[in-house]
Motif scaffolding. Structure first.
Motif, PDB file in Angstrom:
ATOM      1  N   ALA A 176       0.814  -1.213   0.000  1.00  0.00           N
ATOM      2  CA  ALA A 176       0.000   0.000   0.000  1.00  0.00           C
ATOM      3  C   ALA A 176       0.848   1.264   0.000  1.00  0.00           C
ATOM      4  CB  ALA A 176      -0.936   0.000   1.204  1.00  0.00           C
ATOM      5  N   GLU A 177       2.063   1.160   0.477  1.00  0.00           N
ATOM      6  CA  GLU A 177       2.938   2.330   0.516  1.00  0.00           C
ATOM      7  C   GLU A 177       4.373   1.916   0.199  1.00  0.00           C
ATOM      8  OE1 GLU A 177       4.157   5.920   3.630  1.00  0.00           O
ATOM      9  OE2 GLU A 177       2.337   4.728   3.932  1.00  0.00           O
ATOM     10  N   GLY A 178       5.012   2.687  -0.657  1.00  0.00           N
ATOM     11  CA  GLY A 178       6.420   2.438  -0.963  1.00  0.00           C
ATOM     12  C   GLY A 178       6.673   1.604  -2.197  1.00  0.00           C
ATOM     13  N   GLU A 179       5.609   1.096  -2.844  1.00  0.00           N
ATOM     14  CA  GLU A 179       5.779   0.323  -4.081  1.00  0.00           C
ATOM     15  C   GLU A 179       4.832   0.862  -5.148  1.00  0.00           C
ATOM     16  OE1 GLU A 179       7.093  -3.962  -2.077  1.00  0.00           O
ATOM     17  OE2 GLU A 179       5.282  -3.846  -3.308  1.00  0.00           O
ATOM     18  N   GLY A 180       5.362   1.069  -6.331  1.00  0.00           N
ATOM     19  CA  GLY A 180       4.553   1.560  -7.443  1.00  0.00           C
ATOM     20  C   GLY A 180       4.972   0.896  -8.736  1.00  0.00           C
ATOM     21  N   ALA A 181       4.061   0.835  -9.702  1.00  0.00           N
ATOM     22  CA  ALA A 181       4.373   0.222 -10.991  1.00  0.00           C
ATOM     23  C   ALA A 181       3.442   0.780 -12.052  1.00  0.00           C
ATOM     24  CB  ALA A 181       4.248  -1.300 -10.913  1.00  0.00           C
ATOM     25  N   ALA A 182       3.872   0.680 -13.302  1.00  0.00           N
ATOM     26  CA  ALA A 182       3.049   1.185 -14.399  1.00  0.00           C
ATOM     27  C   ALA A 182       3.295   0.379 -15.666  1.00  0.00           C
ATOM     28  CB  ALA A 182       3.346   2.659 -14.656  1.00  0.00           C
ATOM     29  N   PHE A 183       2.226   0.204 -16.405  1.00  0.00           N
ATOM     30  CA  PHE A 183       2.256  -0.385 -17.748  1.00  0.00           C
ATOM     31  C   PHE A 183       1.781   0.713 -18.687  1.00  0.00           C
ATOM     32  CE2 PHE A 183      -0.837  -2.527 -20.756  1.00  0.00           C
ATOM     33  CZ  PHE A 183       0.108  -2.801 -21.732  1.00  0.00           C
ATOM     34  N   GLN A 184       2.644   1.122 -19.604  1.00  0.00           N
ATOM     35  CA  GLN A 184       2.346   2.269 -20.462  1.00  0.00           C
ATOM     36  C   GLN A 184       2.474   1.912 -21.940  1.00  0.00           C
ATOM     37  OE1 GLN A 184       5.314   5.537 -21.217  1.00  0.00           O
ATOM     38  NE2 GLN A 184       3.876   6.784 -20.020  1.00  0.00           N
ATOM     39  N   ILE A 185       1.464   2.302 -22.705  1.00  0.00           N
ATOM     40  CA  ILE A 185       1.521   2.216 -24.168  1.00  0.00           C
ATOM     41  C   ILE A 185       1.463   3.636 -24.714  1.00  0.00           C
ATOM     42  CG2 ILE A 185       0.433   1.389 -26.286  1.00  0.00           C
ATOM     43  CD1 ILE A 185      -0.848  -0.842 -24.692  1.00  0.00           C
ATOM     44  N   VAL A 186       2.494   4.057 -25.403  1.00  0.00           N
ATOM     45  CA  VAL A 186       2.478   5.340 -26.106  1.00  0.00           C
ATOM     46  C   VAL A 186       2.411   5.022 -27.595  1.00  0.00           C
ATOM     47  CG1 VAL A 186       3.698   7.492 -26.588  1.00  0.00           C
ATOM     48  CG2 VAL A 186       3.827   6.479 -24.308  1.00  0.00           C
ATOM     49  N   ALA A 187       1.403   5.546 -28.263  1.00  0.00           N
ATOM     50  CA  ALA A 187       1.184   5.162 -29.663  1.00  0.00           C
ATOM     51  C   ALA A 187       0.774   6.357 -30.503  1.00  0.00           C
ATOM     52  CB  ALA A 187       0.112   4.072 -29.738  1.00  0.00           C
ATOM     53  N   ARG A 188       0.934   6.195 -31.794  1.00  0.00           N
ATOM     54  CA  ARG A 188       0.472   7.201 -32.747  1.00  0.00           C
ATOM     55  C   ARG A 188       0.025   6.471 -34.015  1.00  0.00           C
ATOM     56  NH1 ARG A 188       6.250  10.003 -34.607  1.00  0.00           N
ATOM     57  NH2 ARG A 188       7.009   8.289 -35.930  1.00  0.00           N
ATOM     58  N   PRO A 189      -0.850   7.081 -34.816  1.00  0.00           N
ATOM     59  CA  PRO A 189      -1.299   6.426 -36.046  1.00  0.00           C
ATOM     60  C   PRO A 189      -0.110   6.069 -36.934  1.00  0.00           C
ATOM     61  CG  PRO A 189      -2.654   8.345 -35.562  1.00  0.00           C
ATOM     62  CD  PRO A 189      -1.509   8.382 -34.591  1.00  0.00           C
ATOM     63  N   ALA A 190      -0.118   4.854 -37.461  1.00  0.00           N
ATOM     64  CA  ALA A 190       0.994   4.389 -38.292  1.00  0.00           C
ATOM     65  C   ALA A 190       0.957   5.038 -39.671  1.00  0.00           C
ATOM     66  CB  ALA A 190       0.939   2.874 -38.433  1.00  0.00           C
ATOM     67  N   GLU A 191       2.126   5.180 -40.260  1.00  0.00           N
ATOM     68  CA  GLU A 191       2.217   5.696 -41.633  1.00  0.00           C
ATOM     69  C   GLU A 191       1.517   4.727 -42.589  1.00  0.00           C
ATOM     70  OE1 GLU A 191       3.443   8.537 -42.484  1.00  0.00           O
ATOM     71  OE2 GLU A 191       4.378   9.119 -40.591  1.00  0.00           O
ATOM     72  N   LYS A 192       0.950   5.262 -43.664  1.00  0.00           N
ATOM     73  CA  LYS A 192       0.219   4.437 -44.625  1.00  0.00           C
ATOM     74  C   LYS A 192       1.101   3.369 -45.264  1.00  0.00           C
ATOM     75  CE  LYS A 192      -3.235   7.937 -45.814  1.00  0.00           C
ATOM     76  NZ  LYS A 192      -3.806   8.772 -46.918  1.00  0.00           N
ATOM     77  N   LYS A 193       2.400   3.626 -45.298  1.00  0.00           N
ATOM     78  CA  LYS A 193       3.313   2.677 -45.932  1.00  0.00           C
ATOM     79  C   LYS A 193       3.268   1.318 -45.261  1.00  0.00           C
ATOM     80  CE  LYS A 193       7.320   3.980 -43.102  1.00  0.00           C
ATOM     81  NZ  LYS A 193       8.698   4.528 -43.092  1.00  0.00           N
ATOM     82  N   TRP A 194       2.914   1.284 -43.980  1.00  0.00           N
ATOM     83  CA  TRP A 194       2.886   0.016 -43.262  1.00  0.00           C
ATOM     84  C   TRP A 194       1.778  -0.900 -43.768  1.00  0.00           C
ATOM     85  CZ3 TRP A 194       6.571  -2.259 -40.830  1.00  0.00           C
ATOM     86  CH2 TRP A 194       7.580  -1.511 -40.227  1.00  0.00           C
ATOM     87  N   VAL A 195       0.652  -0.313 -44.148  1.00  0.00           N
ATOM     88  CA  VAL A 195      -0.434  -1.126 -44.717  1.00  0.00           C
ATOM     89  C   VAL A 195       0.037  -1.776 -46.015  1.00  0.00           C
ATOM     90  CG1 VAL A 195      -2.755  -1.097 -45.687  1.00  0.00           C
ATOM     91  CG2 VAL A 195      -2.236   0.271 -43.654  1.00  0.00           C
ATOM     92  N   SER A 196       0.684  -0.977 -46.869  1.00  0.00           N
ATOM     93  CA  SER A 196       1.187  -1.505 -48.137  1.00  0.00           C
ATOM     94  C   SER A 196       2.260  -2.558 -47.919  1.00  0.00           C
ATOM     95  CB  SER A 196       1.753  -0.360 -48.997  1.00  0.00           C
ATOM     96  OG  SER A 196       0.769   0.614 -49.252  1.00  0.00           O
ATOM     97  N   TYR A 197       3.129  -2.317 -46.944  1.00  0.00           N
ATOM     98  CA  TYR A 197       4.228  -3.247 -46.682  1.00  0.00           C
ATOM     99  C   TYR A 197       3.701  -4.590 -46.181  1.00  0.00           C
ATOM    100  CZ  TYR A 197       8.588  -5.102 -44.765  1.00  0.00           C
ATOM    101  OH  TYR A 197       9.675  -5.906 -44.487  1.00  0.00           O
ATOM    102  N   ILE A 198       2.780  -4.557 -45.221  1.00  0.00           N
ATOM    103  CA  ILE A 198       2.240  -5.799 -44.676  1.00  0.00           C
ATOM    104  C   ILE A 198       1.399  -6.522 -45.724  1.00  0.00           C
ATOM    105  CG2 ILE A 198       0.733  -6.774 -42.902  1.00  0.00           C
ATOM    106  CD1 ILE A 198       1.602  -4.474 -41.076  1.00  0.00           C
ATOM    107  N   LYS A 199       0.668  -5.758 -46.527  1.00  0.00           N
ATOM    108  CA  LYS A 199      -0.124  -6.359 -47.608  1.00  0.00           C
ATOM    109  C   LYS A 199       0.796  -7.067 -48.603  1.00  0.00           C
ATOM    110  CE  LYS A 199      -3.521  -3.885 -48.998  1.00  0.00           C
ATOM    111  NZ  LYS A 199      -4.330  -2.823 -49.669  1.00  0.00           N
ATOM    112  N   LYS A 200       1.939  -6.454 -48.877  1.00  0.00           N
ATOM    113  CA  LYS A 200       2.914  -7.063 -49.789  1.00  0.00           C
ATOM    114  C   LYS A 200       3.458  -8.361 -49.209  1.00  0.00           C
ATOM    115  CE  LYS A 200       7.354  -6.125 -52.048  1.00  0.00           C
ATOM    116  NZ  LYS A 200       8.470  -5.143 -52.200  1.00  0.00           N
ATOM    117  N   ARG A 201       3.773  -8.357 -47.927  1.00  0.00           N
ATOM    118  CA  ARG A 201       4.283  -9.565 -47.273  1.00  0.00           C
ATOM    119  C   ARG A 201       3.238 -10.679 -47.304  1.00  0.00           C
ATOM    120  NH1 ARG A 201       9.497  -9.249 -47.730  1.00  0.00           N
ATOM    121  NH2 ARG A 201      10.577  -7.967 -46.201  1.00  0.00           N
ATOM    122  N   ALA A 202       1.976 -10.317 -47.066  1.00  0.00           N
ATOM    123  CA  ALA A 202       0.900 -11.305 -47.089  1.00  0.00           C
ATOM    124  C   ALA A 202       0.753 -11.905 -48.490  1.00  0.00           C
ATOM    125  CB  ALA A 202      -0.411 -10.667 -46.648  1.00  0.00           C
TER     126      ALA A 202
END
Length: 336
Positions: A176-202
């Motif tokens: 209750a005191e003296g211990e702390g923790a965090a799980f953090q996701i920092v994200a932003r919209p992906a560039e359009k190139k990633w859709v094309s790249y993954i589609k190409k791999r598929a």
């Protein structure tokens, strides 16, 4: 030529300094929203389908966040605007909190979306929290994808239990005191190139081709270039011999890639931070958080790979955690 070279170096140096200041400015312009949910049934009282439906409801929020944009010059210098999702227990207190940090100008809209999806949720703008022990150490881990930055992992739709359960269990065991923790996701919209790249791999997988970085394919193509036999069909046949019909496992890989690009993509950082009175206890908390990611491993595709950071890398990770900075160098591609 020499003058242009010096000018180019100066321009790069100036841009980096500008980017650093811009990232801090963006961080200070985030609005931190605390989201409180009313008591609900325990996961043991919910069936698997109900758990999946609750998780899927968050996609409405993610879809809205995927449309975040800023002006041309701002995105050119600093990239697309980012947001943060955080599960945390502060150093004083036992309650698990869920936070959403978004650009201040979008805070009201995001608050309305959350309350629209979860009518019983209470959302309020709050000051920042503190997970750090005043005299104890702080440790940090960075989570990345193991095989590559884009292949999918196992999602909640394929899990047989509540995926958040393994994480929340760690938080509930903190003092209750003296211990702390965090799980953090920092994200932003992906560039359009990633859709094309993954589609190409598929598509390549569907056609039975191996990835372009396959060592044997590289060697064969080098031989083709060196011997100047590109005009004949024989080298191409040799390359095609390495291709094969899809096995059921490979079909699943193709389906996974196609499913990934069917939803909004994000470039994401995942950070785990723990603090306690002693380094041993902080390390134990961090290990427990890391182990929660093993449930998402897909032997046929990809898995999360947490790694504790040391020295300057740890200091930077804790700095980025505190300011909710997005780090493109450790980004991976995730979807909703």
């Amino acid at each position: 030529g020499f003058v242009l070279f010096i000018f180019a170096i100066a321009a790069v140096f100036f841009k980096r300094r500008l980017q650093k200041k811009g990232l801090i400015s963006r961080s200070l312009n985030l609005s931190l929203l605390l989201v409180r949910f009313p008591p609900i049934q325990t996961p043991q009282e919910l069936n698997l389908q109900q758990i999946r439906e609750r998780i899927a409801m968050m996609e409405t929020l993610y879809a809205n966040l995927s449309s975040m944009k800023e002006g041309f010059w701002s995105e050119f210098l600093f990239g697309k605007p980012s947001f943060s999702l955080e599960l945390t227990v502060p150093s004083v207190g036992e309650e698990l909190h869920f936070y959403v940090a978004v650009p201040r100008r979008r805070a009201v809209a995001v608050e309305k979306i959350i309350q629209g999806v979860f009518p019983n949720a209470h959302v309020e703008a709050v000051k920042d929290y503190n997970i750090f022990h005043p005299d104890g150490p702080a440790l940090a881990s960075r989570v990345v994808l193991h095989e590559n930055a884009y292949s999918p992992v196992r999602t909640y739709a394929k899990l047989e239990s509540d995926p958040l359960g393994a994480l929340t269990n760690v938080f509930t065991k903190l003092a209750a005191e003296g211990e702390g923790a965090a799980f953090q996701i920092v994200a932003r919209p992906a560039e359009k190139k990633w859709v094309s790249y993954i589609k190409k791999r598929a598509k390549e997988r569907y056609q039975g081709k191996k990835p372009h970085d396959d060592p044997l394919i590289k060697v064969l193509r080098t031989v083709v270039d060196v011997t100047e036999m590109a005009k004949t069909q024989e080298p191409e046949k040799r390359i095609q011999e390495e291709s094969k019909k899809l096995t059921p496992l490979e079909e699943e890989i193709v389906k996974g890639l196609e499913a990934k690009i069917s939803k909004p993509l994000f470039e994401a950082n995942i950070r785990l931070v723990a603090s306690a009175r002693t380094e041993e206890r902080a390390a134990a908390i961090l290990r427990s958080l890391e182990s929660a990611f093993s449930q998402f491993s897909d032997p046929t595709s990809n898995r999360f790979s947490p790694a504790e950071l040391k020295g300057r890398a740890r200091d930077k990770a804790i700095f980025d955690f505190s300011f909710r900075n997005f780090d493109p160098r450790s980004a991976m591609i995730l979807n909703t």
